[in-house]
Design an enzyme around this catalytic site. Structure first.
Site, mmCIF file in Angstrom:
data_model
loop_
_atom_site.group_PDB
_atom_site.id
_atom_site.type_symbol
_atom_site.label_atom_id
_atom_site.label_comp_id
_atom_site.label_asym_id
_atom_site.label_seq_id
_atom_site.Cartn_x
_atom_site.Cartn_y
_atom_site.Cartn_z
ATOM 1 N N MET A 176 0.809 -1.211 0.000
ATOM 2 C CA MET A 176 0.000 0.000 0.000
ATOM 3 C C MET A 176 0.846 1.267 0.000
ATOM 4 S SD MET A 176 -3.102 -0.825 -0.130
ATOM 5 C CE MET A 176 -3.771 0.809 0.247
ATOM 6 N N ARG A 177 2.157 1.111 0.120
ATOM 7 C CA ARG A 177 2.992 2.288 0.265
ATOM 8 C C ARG A 177 2.927 3.189 -0.963
ATOM 9 N NH1 ARG A 177 7.005 4.831 3.037
ATOM 10 N NH2 ARG A 177 8.759 5.342 1.713
ATOM 11 N N ALA A 178 2.802 2.575 -2.127
ATOM 12 C CA ALA A 178 2.732 3.356 -3.358
ATOM 13 C C ALA A 178 1.519 4.284 -3.325
ATOM 14 C CB ALA A 178 2.640 2.415 -4.551
#
Ligand SMILES: [Zn+2]
Length: 667
Positions: A277-279
């Site tokens: 989910m970091r993107a």
């Protein structure tokens, strides 16, 4: 603001994407830093130094080496306590540079363990993480930084805290900074999990426009001639930009991120196949920063586009040998199909301004690169045939097989205990491995061995007049830990590309094996080199490098055919190893000869002589002989080299490969 030591940010020609990425980070620290990829001589360092001059100045507690904010001093500050109402002074934001060869102490700071153990005094010397707090931490050639330092660095960046613990003594202080790294991809890629920790990436290349190049040189000369005068001429631009950054920072909270915009971000991230989910988070932060930067109050499709271009290229799920890249037209299409509303508030001028002409250049580059990579994958035989035509010298038909799927290989190691650069292959003395013993400290004490220290102090307690419970420890009692870990090696491949190996299926398997070994070398942080031999000569196709990608590319297009000059191949390998030993004596070599052992060019006595040149080098012969009748020539060659022979089929780490095969067959 004008500072004669720095080249002004606003005077830098082109590099618009990079400027934008840095500015977005200056506006919003949550954008997560920038990784700058590009060849040498592209003004990467100049622009980072120039940026720090534009950051808003910071208020600090005078004399605090940890840059405490007077409005909220850190309660546990090692230089504290500062009291409820400490003095305040204002200084420019700082740039701290982490050199590649830095020690752990230099980065995180150092505890004087000798004083702590013998006098009970906690004395801490701050490192670069403290210096960078509330400023910029710049790491040139971050891809060459040792894993251990990268881990410490990224932990600190993620937590916003520097934590130093040495046995029973610990210190903690805040370390929040804008992380900027540069790397030259030709010198090796960053591991994907590290790539992911940088918020944004930008690919830079020198401009190919003659007018722009001339202007770069003109300004550079003018700056060198009279740095102060040059900086003074750019004062107005610099001040305007600094003011705009400060203003945007102030407006950050007021920018609205609608559900529709969030959904658009999620759509783009999902479509590009990014991990985790970091993107999505980084893209959202960058889009908000971009909106604030252009003076908007709401995140629009244009903001998402600008953010995605910077946040996604390095996050795509991919073959570790591929260079990062993003298909711009694919991005446009995705954005069009997921517009937050049919009429995003017109074309924002700020955004268009920063997405101006200069960008076309770098975008083109990115596309050209990824197109090339794609080709290497799919049309190998085509390219290879062309090359072979030139190199084949009419000896025999040549062909270019596509490598088989890579798999996990058996661990090949150099025996004994080395002292080479930290890595993951052979056993070695390293500063970060597990404790294997103790000794009297050599130099400053950094890693005490407490049990050994206590054992040394114990017999002297009575004569030292110990009365209470505490042990009396003298400097002479101190012992340090001896550690053992793993080193990276130089893995030199000598690959037989002759006709006897060229049966297409065989060569696919051989290339697949070498590709697997290359992948393994990449994970173990080795240097790799590739010598091939076919026809009448041996060729150093890849001089020793840390760039495993280059090795994979050469391998894919490697043509096969012709006679087998095995002795020539061994001689060439011996020569390469001799030169490398001079360059880096502590890096121990591992020679991997990939052949069926058949000699069709030169006498066998020649092979013996060549093998003698490799005495003392750890060698492994990957036996590629196939067919019902086996001659065992490769095994004999291994004997001559004093090494081990491994059958191609036995190279896989476990039954994994067979398993994959079985499943494919079943499917
Ligand atoms: Zn402080």
């Amino acid at each position: 603001m004008p500072d004669a030591r720095h080249y002004p940010f606003t005077a830098i020609v082109g590099l618009d994407q990079l400027k934008l990425a840095l500015i977005l980070n200056a506006v919003s620290p949550r954008t997560g830093g920038v990784l700058i990829r590009g060849e040498k001589g592209t003004a990467k360092s100049t622009i980072v130094r120039a940026l720090s001059a534009l950051l808003p100045p910071v208020a600090v507690v005078p004399g605090c080496r940890f840059s405490c904010d007077p409005a909220a001093p850190e309660p546990a500050c090692p230089d504290g306590p500062h009291g409820p109402r400490p003095d305040a002074s204002v200084r420019p934001a700082r740039l701290a540079e982490l050199p590649v060869g830095a020690s752990e102490d230099r980065l995180v700071g150092s505890l004087d363990l000798e004083r702590a153990l013998t006098e009970g005094v906690k004395s801490f010397e701050p490192g670069l993480l403290a210096a960078a707090h509330r400023g910029v931490l710049y790491v040139d050639e971050v891809n060459l930084l040792h894993d251990h330092l990268v881990d410490l660095l990224l932990d600190a960046a993620a937590l916003g805290t520097c934590y130093v613990e040495r046995d029973a003594v610990s210190v903690r202080h805040p370390a929040r900074f804008l992380l900027v790294g540069t790397m030259n991809p030709e010198e090796g890629e960053l591991r994907p999990q590290l790539l992911d920790r940088f918020g944004l990436t930008v690919e830079v290349a020198a401009s190919r426009d003659p007018g722009e190049r001339a202007e770069v040189v003109r300004r550079r000369l003018s700056f060198e001639d009279d740095p102060e005068g040059f900086a003074a001429r750019w004062t107005a631009e610099e001040q305007a930009l600094a003011a705009r950054i400060a203003e945007a920072r102030g407006r950050l909270r007021d920018v609205a991120l609608s559900d529709a915009a969030l959904r658009q971000i999620a759509t783009v991230c999902a479509a590009f196949g990014v991990d985790g989910m970091r993107a999505d988070l980084i893209t959202a932060h960058a889009a908000v920063a971009h909106a604030a930067w252009r003076g908007g109050t709401e995140v629009t499709a244009e903001d998402v586009r600008a953010a995605a271009r910077l946040a996604l290229p390095h996050r795509r799920r991919r073959d570790p040998f591929d260079a990062p890249g993003l298909d711009e037209s694919e991005l446009d299409e995705l954005l069009d199909n997921s517009k937050p509303d049919p009429d995003p508030d017109t074309d924002p001028d700020g955004g268009a301004d920063s997405a101006g002409n200069g960008q076309a250049d770098s975008a083109e580059n990115g596309q050209a690169d990824s197109a090339e990579n794609g080709q290497a994958d799919t049309t190998t035989s085509g390219t290879g045939d062309g090359e072979a035509g030139g190199a084949g010298k009419g000896q025999a038909a040549t062909s270019t097989a596509r490598p088989g799927e890579p798999y996990r290989v058996r661990a090949l190691t150099v025996p004994g205990l080395g002292t080479g650069s930290p890595g993951r292959r052979s056993r070695a003395r390293t500063p970060y491995g597990r404790v294997s013993g103790s000794r009297t400290p050599v130099g400053r004490l950094t890693s005490p061995h407490l049990t050994a220290t206590l054992r040394a102090a114990a017999p002297h307690q009575r004569e030292r007049g110990r009365t209470g419970p505490g042990l009396v420890v003298r400097p002479g009692d101190l012992r340090e830990a001896v550690r053992e870990g793993r080193e990276g090696n130089l893995v030199l491949f000598a690959v037989d590309a002759s006709g006897s190996m060229a049966a297409r299926r065989r060569m696919e398997a051989v290339k697949g094996a070498v590709l697997s070994l290359l992948l393994d070398a990449y994970q173990r942080r080795d240097k790799v080199g590739l010598v091939t031999f076919r026809g009448s000569a041996a060729e150093l196709v890849l001089p020793p490098t840390s760039s495993v990608e280059a090795g994979a590319a050469r391998l894919r297009s490697l043509p096969t055919g012709g006679r087998t000059p095995l002795a020539e191949g061994l001689r060439r390998a011996a020569e390469v190893l001799r030169v490398e030993r001079l360059r880096d004596p502590s890096r121990r070599p591992l020679l991997v000869v990939v052949t069926d052992g058949r000699v069709t060019s030169g006498a066998t006595a020649d092979v013996d002589r060549a093998a003698a040149l490799l005495r003392g080098v750890t060698s492994v012969v990957v036996d590629c002989e196939s067919g019902p009748v086996r001659l065992g020539l490769a095994v004999r060659l291994a004997g001559r080299l004093g090494g081990e022979a491994v059958r191609l089929e036995e190279l896989a780490a476990d039954g994994l490969r067979e398993l994959v095969h079985e499943r494919r067959k079943a499917a």
